[in-house]
Design a protein around this motif. Sequence first.
Motif, PDB file in Angstrom:
ATOM      1  N   LYS A  59     -18.127 -43.610 -21.142  1.00 32.21           N
ATOM      2  CA  LYS A  59     -16.761 -43.719 -21.650  1.00 32.21           C
ATOM      3  C   LYS A  59     -15.757 -43.538 -20.517  1.00 32.21           C
ATOM      4  O   LYS A  59     -14.579 -43.264 -20.754  1.00 32.21           O
ATOM      5  N   TYR A 118     -20.575 -48.952 -24.664  1.00 31.81           N
ATOM      6  CA  TYR A 118     -19.727 -47.817 -25.039  1.00 31.81           C
ATOM      7  C   TYR A 118     -20.532 -46.537 -25.252  1.00 31.81           C
ATOM      8  O   TYR A 118     -20.021 -45.431 -25.069  1.00 31.81           O
ATOM      9  N   TYR A 119     -21.792 -46.668 -25.665  1.00 34.12           N
ATOM     10  CA  TYR A 119     -22.614 -45.484 -25.898  1.00 34.12           C
ATOM     11  C   TYR A 119     -23.225 -44.941 -24.602  1.00 34.12           C
ATOM     12  O   TYR A 119     -23.751 -43.821 -24.580  1.00 34.12           O
ATOM     13  N   LYS A 120     -23.133 -45.730 -23.528  1.00 31.06           N
ATOM     14  CA  LYS A 120     -23.673 -45.284 -22.241  1.00 31.06           C
ATOM     15  C   LYS A 120     -22.645 -44.510 -21.417  1.00 31.06           C
ATOM     16  O   LYS A 120     -22.968 -43.525 -20.763  1.00 31.06           O
ATOM     17  N   LYS A 171     -16.135 -47.375 -33.706  1.00 28.09           N
ATOM     18  CA  LYS A 171     -17.595 -47.436 -33.846  1.00 28.09           C
ATOM     19  C   LYS A 171     -18.107 -46.238 -34.647  1.00 28.09           C
ATOM     20  O   LYS A 171     -18.970 -46.382 -35.531  1.00 28.09           O
ATOM     21  N   VAL A 172     -17.613 -45.043 -34.324  1.00 30.30           N
ATOM     22  CA  VAL A 172     -18.041 -43.834 -35.017  1.00 30.30           C
ATOM     23  C   VAL A 172     -17.653 -43.898 -36.495  1.00 30.30           C
ATOM     24  O   VAL A 172     -18.457 -43.574 -37.385  1.00 30.30           O
ATOM     25  N   LYS A 197     -26.361 -41.737 -31.201  1.00 33.75           N
ATOM     26  CA  LYS A 197     -26.243 -43.199 -31.233  1.00 33.75           C
ATOM     27  C   LYS A 197     -25.002 -43.675 -30.485  1.00 33.75           C
ATOM     28  O   LYS A 197     -24.977 -44.782 -29.949  1.00 33.75           O
ATOM     29  N   THR A 198     -23.984 -42.847 -30.438  1.00 32.69           N
ATOM     30  CA  THR A 198     -22.732 -43.228 -29.774  1.00 32.69           C
ATOM     31  C   THR A 198     -22.562 -42.578 -28.408  1.00 32.69           C
ATOM     32  O   THR A 198     -21.477 -42.631 -27.820  1.00 32.69           O
ATOM     33  N   GLY A 199     -23.638 -41.965 -27.901  1.00 34.80           N
ATOM     34  CA  GLY A 199     -23.628 -41.502 -26.525  1.00 34.80           C
ATOM     35  C   GLY A 199     -23.178 -40.080 -26.286  1.00 34.80           C
ATOM     36  O   GLY A 199     -22.820 -39.724 -25.154  1.00 34.80           O
ATOM     37  N   VAL A 237     -14.453 -46.562 -29.255  1.00 35.61           N
ATOM     38  CA  VAL A 237     -15.505 -45.604 -29.628  1.00 35.61           C
ATOM     39  C   VAL A 237     -15.224 -44.999 -31.003  1.00 35.61           C
ATOM     40  O   VAL A 237     -16.132 -44.884 -31.843  1.00 35.61           O
TER      41      VAL A 237
END
Length: 290
Positions: free
Chosen positions: A204, A200-202, A243-244, A261-263, A240
């Motif tokens: 979306k 998910y961080y790479k 996660k955030v 960290k989350t892309g 996402v």
Amino acid sequence: MSITLHRTHNYLKLQQSNFDIVNFQDLDKFESEEILTKNHKVDFYALIFITEGKGKHSIDFSDYEYDKGTILAIRKDQMHRFYLNKATKGFLLCFKEEFLNSYLNEIEVANAIQMFNELLVSPKTQLKDCDFESIFKLIKGIEKEVLVVNDIYSFKLIRSLLHILITLIYRIKSTGYNTLQQSRYLKEFIIFQNLLEEDYYKTKKVYDYANKLGYSAKKLNMVVKFIANKSAKEFIDDTVIIKVKRLLIHYNLSIKEIAFKTGFNEPTNLYKYFKKHTNSTPEEFRKKYV
């Protein structure tokens, strides 16, 4: 010779058995109220079964009202918090995947764990009166094996009872909505969700996930729509955002650190994304829950 089923005395740290059951009224004996009543993350699966009283419990920042016959399923790595209420009676069952792995095959474990997938089904199940007694007997049977019998057969019996309990709840949840049990797309969806959890961080973008899975974007959208009743992009965005939110609450990271960290290449991009999907800024959300 008996095998000791260790009590955790701290529900955040399961012992070697990878399983525990706690009477809801005894929670404050196993963990401090300060921890219980603040958003915190757990690395195990949990079932809350309410037998008496009314109240609410927060899972991933959403409050769920409960009363007699409510079951709440909490997946590992979810954020949750208790609103402690002495009038509430019930049980908290905690277990790790390893506890089932030692007894069930891989497919059975995967099917059992899907019941805890909050992006597929609601964490809340409300039992009808006709189902309450059978669930209650199963949980009391588990409690008896832990607290009373505790012999060389108890581990196997607890795993069997827990498997039956999860399967029965799974059946109850699927009443009137049996997509999870009958869908030919469930396997494809689980593969996509696992890939999304890793990447998910790479990216979306729907196209990127479809390409990695060997699907067209149209097929991936069809799979996600059938299982989760939303588009693939909506599902990606929901994942996402969760996660955030967890990073904002559980870790002492700056917004800039969370963005990277989350892309997100720039913190401003995270601001816009978060504001669009939550109607609040990251700071506003953090201030509300910390």
